[in-house]
Motif scaffolding. Structure first.
Motif, PDB file in Angstrom:
ATOM      1  N   UNK A   1      46.072  38.777  42.064  1.00  0.00           N
ATOM      2  CA  UNK A   1      45.342  38.623  40.811  1.00  0.00           C
ATOM      3  C   UNK A   1      46.178  39.128  39.636  1.00  0.00           C
ATOM      4  N   UNK A   2      45.746  38.760  38.452  1.00  0.00           N
ATOM      5  CA  UNK A   2      46.302  39.288  37.210  1.00  0.00           C
ATOM      6  C   UNK A   2      45.197  40.057  36.499  1.00  0.00           C
ATOM      7  N   UNK A   3      45.502  41.278  36.076  1.00  0.00           N
ATOM      8  CA  UNK A   3      44.515  42.062  35.346  1.00  0.00           C
ATOM      9  C   UNK A   3      44.056  43.280  36.116  1.00  0.00           C
TER      10      UNK A   3
ATOM     11  N   UNK B   1      40.652  35.189  38.005  1.00  0.00           N
ATOM     12  CA  UNK B   1      42.021  35.566  37.663  1.00  0.00           C
ATOM     13  C   UNK B   1      42.949  35.530  38.872  1.00  0.00           C
ATOM     14  N   UNK B   2      42.577  34.761  39.895  1.00  0.00           N
ATOM     15  CA  UNK B   2      43.432  34.624  41.071  1.00  0.00           C
ATOM     16  C   UNK B   2      44.608  33.705  40.743  1.00  0.00           C
ATOM     17  N   UNK B   3      45.818  34.161  41.056  1.00  0.00           N
ATOM     18  CA  UNK B   3      47.000  33.333  40.808  1.00  0.00           C
ATOM     19  C   UNK B   3      47.647  32.858  42.103  1.00  0.00           C
ATOM     20  N   UNK B   4      47.275  33.488  43.219  1.00  0.00           N
ATOM     21  CA  UNK B   4      47.852  33.106  44.506  1.00  0.00           C
ATOM     22  C   UNK B   4      46.858  33.449  45.600  1.00  0.00           C
ATOM     23  N   UNK B   5      46.641  32.520  46.520  1.00  0.00           N
ATOM     24  CA  UNK B   5      45.692  32.765  47.604  1.00  0.00           C
ATOM     25  C   UNK B   5      46.077  31.950  48.830  1.00  0.00           C
ATOM     26  N   UNK B   6      45.861  32.547  49.989  1.00  0.00           N
ATOM     27  CA  UNK B   6      46.051  31.860  51.265  1.00  0.00           C
ATOM     28  C   UNK B   6      44.724  31.908  52.001  1.00  0.00           C
ATOM     29  N   UNK B   7      44.290  30.782  52.556  1.00  0.00           N
ATOM     30  CA  UNK B   7      43.008  30.770  53.239  1.00  0.00           C
ATOM     31  C   UNK B   7      42.875  29.591  54.181  1.00  0.00           C
ATOM     32  N   UNK B   8      41.677  29.449  54.722  1.00  0.00           N
ATOM     33  CA  UNK B   8      41.372  28.341  55.631  1.00  0.00           C
ATOM     34  C   UNK B   8      40.018  27.768  55.260  1.00  0.00           C
ATOM     35  N   UNK B   9      39.819  26.490  55.551  1.00  0.00           N
ATOM     36  CA  UNK B   9      38.560  25.827  55.246  1.00  0.00           C
ATOM     37  C   UNK B   9      38.271  24.767  56.298  1.00  0.00           C
TER      38      UNK B   9
END
Length: 215
Positions: A38-40, A49-57
């Motif tokens: 996140x930023x902030x 404010x998420x700038x990078x994320x790894x996940x599954x769906x």
């Protein structure tokens, strides 16, 4: 004849390399606990404010892994987000082969990470003090005016893969060495300390200096 660094220089550099290896892989394990950046100063479901994320769906084709960078999502199934042996895939940020330990264990990862972080910090400080005393930094690493004048030629030589192995570092080597030792490594240590709640109470200004805890 190829010049070899002193025994102590080689020893400290190998210690740094080994420490960084374990810190990187244990750091990826720690990151897997919440694979988002996140930023902030805030984070959570109520913020964007998420700038990078790894996940599954879940999709029509089954579970898929994804990596999202500044709102742009990429399918990274098999490597990031959803990985593992065929038939036993699981949702995790980085795959098991890229983390220490390979199974999910946040406590062990933190112990390994901080153990090697202190080794890295201690040997870096010892090297810095010794290099100041014996003149290594002033004599070998600090760029001089003549070095800056040779910078265009050094860049051209490297672009043509022409390397000259001598006792002295060329300009690009000095700049790279200095950038890593006096900028990147200290910054890595400072940002690591800023993420520690115990250090926040001792040095509360670090978070503000770096733009917030999440940053």
């Amino acid at each position: 004849m190829i010049y070899r660094q002193s025994r102590w220089t080689r020893l400290t550099h190998w210690i740094w390399a080994i420490s960084l290896f374990f810190m990187l892989l244990s750091g990826l394990q720690i990151f897997n606990a919440r694979p988002q950046l996140y930023i902030g100063k805030q984070s959570g479901f109520d913020y964007s404010n998420t700038i990078f994320a790894i996940g599954a769906e879940n999709t029509n084709a089954g579970p898929r892994g994804y990596t999202e960078i500044f709102g742009h999502r990429f399918d990274t199934t098999g490597v990031l987000g959803w990985s593992g042996p065929t038939g036993n895939e699981t949702a995790r940020g980085f795959p098991s082969w890229a983390t220490i330990p390979s199974y999910y264990d946040l406590g062990t990862a933190r112990v390994i990470h901080f153990f090697f972080a202190w080794i890295l910090t201690t040997t870096l400080l010892v090297w810095l003090v010794a290099s100041l005393i014996n003149g290594h930094i002033r004599r070998d690493l600090a760029p001089r005016l003549d070095d800056l004048k040779r910078l265009p030629q050094d860049i051209a030589n490297h672009a043509r893969l022409k390397f000259h192995h001598t006792r002295e570092y060329n300009t690009l080597q000095k700049m790279a060495y200095g950038g890593v030792l006096f900028v990147l490594l200290p910054l890595m240590i400072i940002t690591g300390l800023a993420m520690s709640p115990s250090m926040d109470s001792v040095l509360p200004f670090l978070n503000d200096l770096l733009g917030g805890r999440q940053t």
